[in-house]
Motif scaffolding. Structure first.
Motif, mmCIF file in Angstrom:
data_model
loop_
_atom_site.group_PDB
_atom_site.id
_atom_site.type_symbol
_atom_site.label_atom_id
_atom_site.label_comp_id
_atom_site.label_asym_id
_atom_site.label_seq_id
_atom_site.Cartn_x
_atom_site.Cartn_y
_atom_site.Cartn_z
ATOM 1 N N TRP A 1 18.292 -49.124 69.106
ATOM 2 C CA TRP A 1 16.866 -48.857 68.970
ATOM 3 C C TRP A 1 16.340 -47.984 70.105
ATOM 4 N N ILE A 2 17.051 -47.939 71.216
ATOM 5 C CA ILE A 2 16.689 -47.035 72.306
ATOM 6 C C ILE A 2 17.123 -45.607 71.982
ATOM 7 N N THR A 3 18.353 -45.447 71.555
ATOM 8 C CA THR A 3 18.892 -44.107 71.293
ATOM 9 C C THR A 3 18.449 -43.546 69.953
ATOM 10 N N GLY A 4 18.034 -44.418 69.020
ATOM 11 C CA GLY A 4 17.744 -43.953 67.678
ATOM 12 C C GLY A 4 19.031 -43.534 66.987
ATOM 13 N N ASN A 5 18.946 -42.589 66.078
ATOM 14 C CA ASN A 5 20.160 -42.065 65.444
ATOM 15 C C ASN A 5 21.022 -41.417 66.515
ATOM 16 N N ARG A 6 22.302 -41.739 66.501
ATOM 17 C CA ARG A 6 23.154 -41.222 67.574
ATOM 18 C C ARG A 6 24.547 -40.878 67.068
ATOM 19 N N ILE A 7 25.230 -40.060 67.857
ATOM 20 C CA ILE A 7 26.613 -39.671 67.592
ATOM 21 C C ILE A 7 27.416 -39.939 68.853
ATOM 22 N N VAL A 8 28.590 -40.526 68.695
ATOM 23 C CA VAL A 8 29.514 -40.731 69.811
ATOM 24 C C VAL A 8 30.836 -40.067 69.451
ATOM 25 N N LEU A 9 31.303 -39.165 70.307
ATOM 26 C CA LEU A 9 32.564 -38.463 70.114
ATOM 27 C C LEU A 9 33.579 -38.893 71.158
ATOM 28 N N ASP A 10 34.810 -39.132 70.733
ATOM 29 C CA ASP A 10 35.912 -39.425 71.646
ATOM 30 C C ASP A 10 36.579 -38.109 72.010
ATOM 31 N N LEU A 11 36.399 -37.682 73.270
ATOM 32 C CA LEU A 11 36.955 -36.409 73.730
ATOM 33 C C LEU A 11 38.379 -36.548 74.238
ATOM 34 N N GLY A 12 38.870 -37.787 74.335
ATOM 35 C CA GLY A 12 40.200 -38.029 74.884
ATOM 36 C C GLY A 12 40.154 -38.329 76.363
ATOM 37 N N ASP A 13 41.241 -38.901 76.874
ATOM 38 C CA ASP A 13 41.362 -39.225 78.300
ATOM 39 C C ASP A 13 40.251 -40.162 78.773
ATOM 40 N N VAL B 1 37.094 -40.286 77.870
ATOM 41 C CA VAL B 1 35.776 -39.652 77.979
ATOM 42 C C VAL B 1 35.117 -39.616 76.599
ATOM 43 N N TYR B 2 33.864 -40.042 76.548
ATOM 44 C CA TYR B 2 33.108 -40.070 75.295
ATOM 45 C C TYR B 2 31.781 -39.326 75.497
ATOM 46 N N ALA B 3 31.394 -38.564 74.490
ATOM 47 C CA ALA B 3 30.111 -37.852 74.521
ATOM 48 C C ALA B 3 29.143 -38.538 73.573
ATOM 49 N N MET B 4 27.879 -38.686 74.014
ATOM 50 C CA MET B 4 26.866 -39.320 73.177
ATOM 51 C C MET B 4 25.653 -38.420 73.030
ATOM 52 N N TYR B 5 25.199 -38.239 71.785
ATOM 53 C CA TYR B 5 23.982 -37.493 71.459
ATOM 54 C C TYR B 5 22.984 -38.518 70.899
ATOM 55 N N ALA B 6 21.768 -38.541 71.438
ATOM 56 C CA ALA B 6 20.752 -39.480 70.962
ATOM 57 C C ALA B 6 19.591 -38.748 70.300
ATOM 58 N N HIS B 7 18.772 -39.503 69.553
ATOM 59 C CA HIS B 7 17.538 -39.013 68.903
ATOM 60 C C HIS B 7 17.837 -37.983 67.812
ATOM 61 N N VAL B 8 18.962 -38.154 67.135
ATOM 62 C CA VAL B 8 19.369 -37.243 66.063
ATOM 63 C C VAL B 8 18.401 -37.361 64.875
ATOM 64 N N ARG B 9 18.200 -36.248 64.175
ATOM 65 C CA ARG B 9 17.284 -36.239 63.034
ATOM 66 C C ARG B 9 17.829 -37.088 61.884
ATOM 67 N N ARG B 10 16.918 -37.800 61.256
ATOM 68 C CA ARG B 10 17.275 -38.628 60.112
ATOM 69 C C ARG B 10 17.877 -37.771 58.986
ATOM 70 N N GLY B 11 19.003 -38.238 58.445
ATOM 71 C CA GLY B 11 19.636 -37.582 57.305
ATOM 72 C C GLY B 11 20.295 -36.253 57.606
ATOM 73 N N SER B 12 20.559 -35.950 58.887
ATOM 74 C CA SER B 12 21.081 -34.618 59.227
ATOM 75 C C SER B 12 22.576 -34.601 59.544
ATOM 76 N N LEU B 13 23.248 -35.731 59.467
ATOM 77 C CA LEU B 13 24.661 -35.776 59.844
ATOM 78 C C LEU B 13 25.517 -34.905 58.947
ATOM 79 N N LYS B 14 26.460 -34.201 59.565
ATOM 80 C CA LYS B 14 27.447 -33.413 58.841
ATOM 81 C C LYS B 14 28.848 -33.965 59.056
ATOM 82 N N ILE B 15 28.924 -35.100 59.739
ATOM 83 C CA ILE B 15 30.217 -35.723 60.030
ATOM 84 C C ILE B 15 30.096 -37.227 59.794
ATOM 85 N N LYS B 16 31.237 -37.916 59.845
ATOM 86 C CA LYS B 16 31.252 -39.373 59.699
ATOM 87 C C LYS B 16 32.328 -39.934 60.624
#
Length: 299
Positions: free
Chosen positions: A182-194, A196-211
């Motif tokens: 609820w703090i980040t809202g819609n978010r994406i977490v990517l595993d970069l390896g080693d 390390v993980y990247a996180m994007y917060a406040h993503v637009r509703r219904g805009s995902l192009k990945i799963k």
């Protein structure tokens, strides 16, 4: 389960319990115990939050140079809450935010300028009034999608004095009880390896192009910028961390290829590389290295 994760769970249980007991004592004073006992859970939550908020990255992260990744956006943007200016950048180490950065779109065209903060009016604005809204977001490296959600709505802005007071005193507290989602809202977490993980917060509703489970390439569009979660206006919140669980994660410093780390109010331009999908960039003002965290330590 890590100590950090356990503390966050206890915090989210004890805080609403404390509020509920205080209300109980208001309507049924002295039954089955006095008001002092009703305050006990609230008093316990304070040191729990201090523990999570003030315990920073692990020692190996402090000694590790910033991880270089591509920028998550294209075009002209400016930085807010940058780790080049202050660490922890958002005033807390919680949710792996130690080296997080917020960026807002600042297009050169005057007809699409970002609305200024208002003292009283308009109290709120629609998300489309801000140039960052619906801007594409890109993978910062070759990675595997660990988490991707886009069901939360994009709310109105909180960029006036009445709205920011509401956000700080009411909405922010309620969202805090709900935890990281609820703090980040819609978010994406990517595993970069080693680790390390990247996180994007406040993503637009219904805009995902990945799963979750997808493999993405650096520079690939993965979603669009929105205004979901604990956000004053459409913007990109980006961070690197040492795990996918925001309750347990600790921040990792980053640097953007060709940019570095822009300080607060610094403007930069990110553009695709010629002949490639990755992002080469230029800066309008000199970027900065991430300073070491002041007084940060491991639990």
């Amino acid at each position: 389960m890590s100590v950090r994760k356990t503390v966050m769970i206890l915090y989210r249980i004890l805080l609403p319990t404390g509020f509920a007991l205080v209300l109980w004592d208001v309507f049924l004073p002295g039954y089955p115990f006095g008001w002092g006992w009703a305050l006990l859970p609230l008093l316990v939550t304070f040191p729990l939050w201090i523990f999570v908020s003030r315990t920073g990255p692990r020692r190996e992260a402090l000694d590790h140079p910033p991880v270089e990744v591509e920028p998550p956006v294209r075009g002209r943007w400016s930085a807010m809450n940058s780790p080049a200016t202050k660490v922890p950048s958002h005033g807390t180490h919680a949710y792996g935010q130690t080296y997080a950065i917020d960026i807002v779109a600042e297009p050169a065209a005057s007809g699409n300028s970002r609305p200024a903060f208002a003292k009283l009016w308009p109290v709120v604005r629609r998300s489309r009034a801000f140039p960052a809204y619906d801007e594409p977001l890109f993978a910062v490296a070759d990675a595997t999608v660990v988490h991707a959600s886009d069901w939360m709505r994009d709310h109105l802005s909180r960029n006036s004095l009445p709205a920011i007071a509401y956000l700080l005193l009411v909405e922010g507290t309620v969202r805090g009880l709900g935890g990281a989602p609820w703090i980040t809202g819609n978010r994406i977490v990517l595993d970069l390896g080693d680790g390390v993980y990247a996180m994007y917060a406040h993503v637009r509703r219904g805009s995902l192009k990945i799963k979750p489970g997808d493999r993405v390439r650096a520079g690939q569009q993965i979603a669009r910028c929105g205004n979901s979660g604990n956000s004053t206006e459409p913007h990109v919140h980006f961070q690197l961390m040492d795990g996918p669980d925001l309750d347990a994660a600790r921040g990792i410093p980053f640097t953007w290829s060709g940019i570095g780390v822009p300080a607060n109010k610094d403007t930069f331009t990110a553009a695709p590389q010629r002949g490639a999908g990755n992002g080469a960039t230029s800066t309008d003002r000199p970027a900065h290295d991430v300073p070491p965290p002041s007084g940060a330590h491991s639990a």
